[in-house]
Design an enzyme around this catalytic site. Sequence first.
Site, mmCIF file in Angstrom:
data_model
loop_
_atom_site.group_PDB
_atom_site.id
_atom_site.type_symbol
_atom_site.label_atom_id
_atom_site.label_comp_id
_atom_site.label_asym_id
_atom_site.label_seq_id
_atom_site.Cartn_x
_atom_site.Cartn_y
_atom_site.Cartn_z
ATOM 1 N N TYR A 79 0.853 -1.202 0.000
ATOM 2 C CA TYR A 79 0.000 0.000 0.000
ATOM 3 C C TYR A 79 0.886 1.248 0.000
ATOM 4 C CZ TYR A 79 -3.779 3.162 1.260
ATOM 5 O OH TYR A 79 -4.697 4.182 1.258
ATOM 6 N N PHE A 131 -9.676 19.087 -24.714
ATOM 7 C CA PHE A 131 -10.085 17.697 -24.872
ATOM 8 C C PHE A 131 -11.362 17.525 -24.036
ATOM 9 C CE2 PHE A 131 -10.093 13.165 -23.749
ATOM 10 C CZ PHE A 131 -10.323 12.695 -25.025
ATOM 11 N N THR A 132 -12.190 16.560 -24.399
ATOM 12 C CA THR A 132 -13.514 16.434 -23.746
ATOM 13 C C THR A 132 -13.418 16.380 -22.216
ATOM 14 O OG1 THR A 132 -13.374 14.044 -24.094
ATOM 15 C CG2 THR A 132 -14.644 15.290 -25.706
ATOM 16 N N ASP A 223 -0.144 18.733 -21.439
ATOM 17 C CA ASP A 223 -0.806 17.429 -21.450
ATOM 18 C C ASP A 223 -0.025 16.606 -22.467
ATOM 19 O OD1 ASP A 223 -2.306 15.219 -22.225
ATOM 20 O OD2 ASP A 223 -4.227 16.218 -22.020
ATOM 21 N N LYS A 266 -2.127 5.973 -23.220
ATOM 22 C CA LYS A 266 -1.693 6.211 -24.604
ATOM 23 C C LYS A 266 -0.186 5.970 -24.711
ATOM 24 C CE LYS A 266 -5.462 9.332 -25.741
ATOM 25 N NZ LYS A 266 -5.906 9.108 -27.127
ATOM 26 N N ARG A 389 -16.063 12.534 -33.559
ATOM 27 C CA ARG A 389 -15.438 13.666 -32.867
ATOM 28 C C ARG A 389 -15.985 14.924 -33.517
ATOM 29 N NH1 ARG A 389 -12.937 11.940 -28.025
ATOM 30 N NH2 ARG A 389 -15.165 12.028 -27.855
ATOM 31 N N PHE A 455 -21.769 11.868 -25.572
ATOM 32 C CA PHE A 455 -21.328 10.922 -26.593
ATOM 33 C C PHE A 455 -21.067 9.536 -26.030
ATOM 34 C CE2 PHE A 455 -16.849 10.846 -25.376
ATOM 35 C CZ PHE A 455 -16.701 12.055 -24.703
HETATM 36 N N1 F0G Z 1 -5.819 14.266 -22.488
HETATM 37 C C1 F0G Z 1 -5.820 13.845 -23.760
HETATM 38 C C2 F0G Z 1 -5.100 14.640 -24.801
HETATM 39 C C3 F0G Z 1 -6.478 12.668 -24.098
HETATM 40 O O1 F0G Z 1 -6.482 12.268 -25.373
HETATM 41 C C4 F0G Z 1 -7.152 11.924 -23.091
HETATM 42 C C5 F0G Z 1 -7.874 10.713 -23.412
HETATM 43 C C6 F0G Z 1 -7.125 12.410 -21.783
HETATM 44 C C7 F0G Z 1 -6.442 13.592 -21.526
HETATM 45 C C8 F0G Z 1 -7.828 11.699 -20.676
HETATM 46 O O2 F0G Z 1 -7.102 10.573 -20.333
HETATM 47 O O3 F0G Z 1 -8.680 8.674 -20.824
HETATM 48 O O4 F0G Z 1 -6.660 8.353 -19.384
HETATM 49 O O5 F0G Z 1 -8.584 9.647 -18.566
HETATM 50 N N2 F0G Z 1 -8.168 10.355 -24.575
HETATM 51 C C9 F0G Z 1 -8.846 9.117 -24.917
HETATM 52 C C10 F0G Z 1 -9.152 9.085 -26.392
HETATM 53 C C11 F0G Z 1 -10.004 8.778 -24.066
HETATM 54 O O6 F0G Z 1 -9.858 8.153 -26.807
HETATM 55 O O7 F0G Z 1 -8.665 9.907 -27.158
HETATM 56 P P1 F0G Z 1 -7.797 9.233 -19.750
#
Ligand code: F0G
Length: 482
Positions: A79, A131-132, A223, A266, A389, A455
């Site tokens: 832990y 980003f979303t 990021d 990623k 997208r 989405f």
């Molecule tokens: N920042 C970027 C540029 C991303 O592309 C993503 C995730 C995140 C933050 C969030 O990271 O999913 O680990 O919580 N992109 C994925 C995609 C979901 O399908 O492009 P996460």
Amino acid sequence: MIVKLSTGKEIPIEMHKIRIVQKTRWVPIEERLLAIRDAGYNTFLLKTGDIFLDMLTDSGTNAMSDNQLAAMMVADDSYAGSVSFYKLADAIKEVLGFNYLLPVHQGRAAEHLICKVLMKPEDIILTNYHFTTTKAHIEESGKGACLEIYADEALNTRSTHPFKGNIDLEKLKKAIKDYGKEKISFVRMEATTNLVGGQPFSMENLMAVREVCSEYKIPLIIDGSLISENAYLIRQREKGYEDKSVEEIVREMVSLCDIFYLSGRKNTSVRGGFIATNNDEYYDRIKVWLPFYEGFLTYGGMSTKEIEAMAVGVREMTDPNVAGCSVEQIRYLAEKLTESGVPVVTPPGGLGCHLDAKQFLPHIPQNKYPAGSLAVALYVASGVRSMERGTISTDRDKSGREIFADLELVRMAFPRRVYTLSHIEYLADRLNWLYNHRDLIGGLRFVTEPPVLRFFFGKLEAVGNWDEKLGEVFKKEFGPLG
Ligand code: F0G
């Protein structure tokens, strides 16, 4: 790596042997038509058993290396004080040069903590593009808003500009003056910009943004979820960087920011994420919230197996054959499609090959969601799952009005080391067929619409059941098992 054939043609060669495989399934057209209807015409709601090639995302779907899998076997499941954590901290220090590491369960958890700690209500975040999940956290966890200050070229899908992820410096300075520097919690550079089509920014631009941030004493955050790809593209496209290694370029990029975070799903090919910094104050302020939301400092919500694999992944991500693996496959597909007139985002970037649905389907207005329709049609015609997208990925404003996205894109993501050249040839062929039959594709409308990040779980229907007609025409050409 790119290899020249005796015909003069260049192809991306897979620089790995595939020694563990996962079976995929050929899904006949009849099954595809039923599956997409059951999924409410939302590719997120398809089951992978109904998918031939899953190009929804590269998030958590990359192939891990033999060394990553081996590292998972020696994980220290403690832990607190886990040896695995210190291995990751060492890798991050060596590769990226950061002294402080805050592991989190995935990228959006990093966004949550950063926004919670650094933002005051009604603050503004300036970014090359949202980003979303980032936007959602800026608005929900930070109680503020995000303003995009991209260069105009970013939204030109038929561009040759090598760095469409750049911040427009004049707009940046103007925004700081207009809002006042005390209202801006941070400037965020996304490497590469996901929603603009995986487009990189240049080192020159990053340096200039750094200077502005230093002048106004505003923190700069990167990021780096796709930082290796951004660095690989800098090496290919920016003068003065052609002889530097991807590792050197990554190191130079991250040395310019105050806080760095990424989705490990990623670049590092594992399921996790982290925040890293050399700033004691940010580290201390974020650290106190880590056990509250994520887990103790030495695991942060990740399994220690994933932490071990991440330590290896951080070292492997700057290998040009890892950093360039999907970039070169994307370029190959984008060039092939461009040759046959299929509208894709140019220049090709990282993450995926992006179809421009506004140009592919000019007869579908944005309120009928052309990108969503094209993702449905692509699945029907090929069994390939892509991701919308566009406007579906953009939630309504607070008064319930639809916000039309700047771009209507369909993303075919390329997980690293997963798909081969024959998969790409197949995809290009089916996309060509679809383009020649684009008049058969119609719009979509919502049946169930969630209030936030719609989405993910939204359900839609095909206006006029155009999917059935498309299926009929497809069967005439490829047969019922096609
Ligand atoms: N920042 C970027 C540029 C991303 O592309 C993503 C995730 C995140 C933050 C969030 O990271 O999913 O680990 O919580 N992109 C994925 C995609 C979901 O399908 O492009 P996460």
